[in-house]
Write an enzyme that holds these catalytic residues in place. Structure first.
Site, PDB file in Angstrom:
ATOM      1  N   PRO A 118       0.791  -1.118  -0.457  1.00  0.00           N
ATOM      2  CA  PRO A 118       0.029   0.167   0.316  1.00  0.00           C
ATOM      3  C   PRO A 118       1.391   0.923   0.073  1.00  0.00           C
ATOM      4  CG  PRO A 118      -0.799  -1.432   2.123  1.00  0.00           C
ATOM      5  CD  PRO A 118       0.592  -2.162   1.033  1.00  0.00           C
TER       6      PRO A 118
ATOM      7  N   LEU B  29       5.443   1.699   5.077  1.00  0.00           N
ATOM      8  CA  LEU B  29       5.387  -0.101   4.571  1.00  0.00           C
ATOM      9  C   LEU B  29       7.259   0.032   3.745  1.00  0.00           C
ATOM     10  CD1 LEU B  29       2.550  -2.139   4.978  1.00  0.00           C
ATOM     11  CD2 LEU B  29       4.224  -0.949   6.363  1.00  0.00           C
TER      12      LEU B  29
ATOM     13  N   ALA C 138      10.523   3.589  -1.015  1.00  0.00           N
ATOM     14  CA  ALA C 138      12.135   2.514  -2.033  1.00  0.00           C
ATOM     15  C   ALA C 138      11.736   1.222  -2.465  1.00  0.00           C
ATOM     16  CB  ALA C 138      12.414   2.110  -0.266  1.00  0.00           C
TER      17      ALA C 138
ATOM     18  N   ASP D 156      14.556   2.847   5.184  1.00  0.00           N
ATOM     19  CA  ASP D 156      14.190   2.202   3.970  1.00  0.00           C
ATOM     20  C   ASP D 156      14.791   1.372   2.635  1.00  0.00           C
ATOM     21  OD1 ASP D 156      12.262   3.544   5.427  1.00  0.00           O
ATOM     22  OD2 ASP D 156      11.363   4.864   3.711  1.00  0.00           O
TER      23      ASP D 156
HETATM   24  C1  MEV Z   1      10.593   6.115   7.127  1.00  0.00           C
HETATM   25  O1  MEV Z   1       9.663   5.134   6.726  1.00  0.00           O
HETATM   26  C2  MEV Z   1      11.323   6.603   7.667  1.00  0.00           C
HETATM   27  C3  MEV Z   1      11.726   8.199   8.796  1.00  0.00           C
HETATM   28  O2  MEV Z   1      12.290   7.507   9.928  1.00  0.00           O
HETATM   29  C4  MEV Z   1      12.726   8.884   7.333  1.00  0.00           C
HETATM   30  C5  MEV Z   1      13.616   7.763   6.812  1.00  0.00           C
HETATM   31  O3  MEV Z   1      14.822   7.861   8.040  1.00  0.00           O
HETATM   32  O4  MEV Z   1      14.108   8.139   6.137  1.00  0.00           O
HETATM   33  C6  MEV Z   1      10.499   8.567   9.117  1.00  0.00           C
END
Ligand code: MEV
Length: 348
Positions: free
Chosen positions: A117, A122, A126, A168
């Site tokens: 999604p 999630l 990436a 990510d």
């Molecule tokens: C996003 O999945 C995770 C965050 O910490 C952003 C990042 O680490 O790049 C919010």
């Protein structure tokens, strides 16, 4: 990431080599450390291999039409006439790959089928970038080593997130749970026999917006920022020990404490708070948002035998879909973790 697009291109009739390339990557979930990882703390994440994105790349040329089947996404890389900001992170990653391979000027059409999604924390952006780069590498007969693939996905993530820590990009390419710190991922030892239930709020959250908001909050009060980041570091160290020794009650408490920090950073919402409370009422050890927040998903830790009850409670409290991941399946980083099971929604 934007909606599916139709862009003007023309299928190349003079292309040599393979007619198409294929690539794949999977979703991820962050157990602890989202946001604080951007500011230097470690974070812990694990892959979700059955929520995946499959990409097909073909050679393209200016002037034609990219046909994107219903329910798919697509973009054209290397096309100077392409619309702006369409799947921009994955496109930037592929264009950087073409540049590094000395293929600037080559146009690649990429079409993707994505179970993940979008904008739910999630790792869809990436994963799409990883799958797209792998497909274009396959198209051009290139081998991409893990470090280069990570760097290319990160190029896209910097566009998608504003400032991306790299967690990510690491987790969507990893085959087991990782501890991520300052650009380096290490495989994590898991001795825990429990279940993680992921619940989708159904609300898309913008990572870029959330990351910028947290930065403003931290910049506004440097003393509070030092306290939050130091507490986050302590919690994450404790969690790594709990994962290794299998202490689920302690890990659940760490998740709740981390959720308090994330709320203080301004990225929780009433809907997330409701889902966290519903998971606890149903017997979970702990729960928190996962990913950037401001929507997205909640992650709850439960006894394996309580996972169904917790999932059902989360859905009654407004989750639009849930997935259960047994932690025993996360143990080895040498082999893919066992498949998460879906109670509801898109996951087979
Ligand atoms: C996003 O999945 C995770 C965050 O910490 C952003 C990042 O680490 O790049 C919010």
């Amino acid at each position: 990431m934007n909606s599916p697009v139709r862009e003007r291109t023309e299928r190349s009739s003079t292309a040599t080599g393979p007619v198409r390339g294929v690539g794949r990557a999977h979703a991820k979930a962050i157990l602890l450390g989202e946001h604080t990882v951007v500011h230097g703390t470690p974070a812990i994440a694990f892959p979700l291999p059955t929520l995946s994105v499959r990409a097909i790349a073909r050679p393209g040329a200016p002037g034609g039409v990219l046909e994107i089947p219903e329910g798919h996404f697509g973009f054209v890389a290397g096309n100077p006439n392409a619309a702006e900001n369409t799947l921009s992170g994955p496109r930037v990653a592929v264009e950087e790959a073409l540049r590094r391979w000395g293929l600037t000027g080559q146009i690649a059409e990429v079409v993707m089928e994505c179970d993940i999604p979008l904008a739910r924390g999630l790792g869809s952006s990436a994963a799409c970038a990883g799958a797209a780069v792998r497909a274009v590498a396959d198209l051009h007969g290139r081998t991409v080593d893990a470090a280069t693939l990570y760097e290319l996905v990160q190029c896209g993530e910097q566009v998608a997130h504003g400032r991306a820590s790299g967690i990510d990009a690491s987790a969507v390419l990893a085959d087991g749970p990782i501890r991520f710190h300052e650009g380096t991922a290490t495989a994590l030892d898991i001795g825990l026999d429990a279940a993680l239930v992921i619940a989708d709020t159904g609300v898309p959250g913008s990572t870029q917006h959330a990351v910028a908001g947290v930065r403003r909050t931290l910049d506004h009060d440097p003393r509070a920022a030092r306290r939050v980041l130091s507490r986050a570091g302590e919690l994450i160290s404790g969690a790594a020990a709990d994962l290794s020794t299998g202490n689920a009650p302690s890990l659940g408490q760490v998740m709740l404490d981390f959720q308090d920090l994330l709320a203080e950073l301004g990225v929780s919402t009433p809907h997330i708070d409701t889902l966290v409370a519903a998971a606890l009422d149903a017997g979970a050890y702990g729960a928190k948002l996962t990913g950037a927040g401001l929507g997205g998903c909640v992650l709850a830790l439960t006894e394996t035998g309580d996972a169904r009850t917790v999932s059902a409670a989360l859905r009654r409290a407004g989750a639009v879909q849930t997935w259960t991941v047994p932690t025993r399946g996360l143990r080895s980083s040498a082999q893919p973790p066992s498949a998460p099971t879906s109670e509801h929604g898109v996951n087979p």
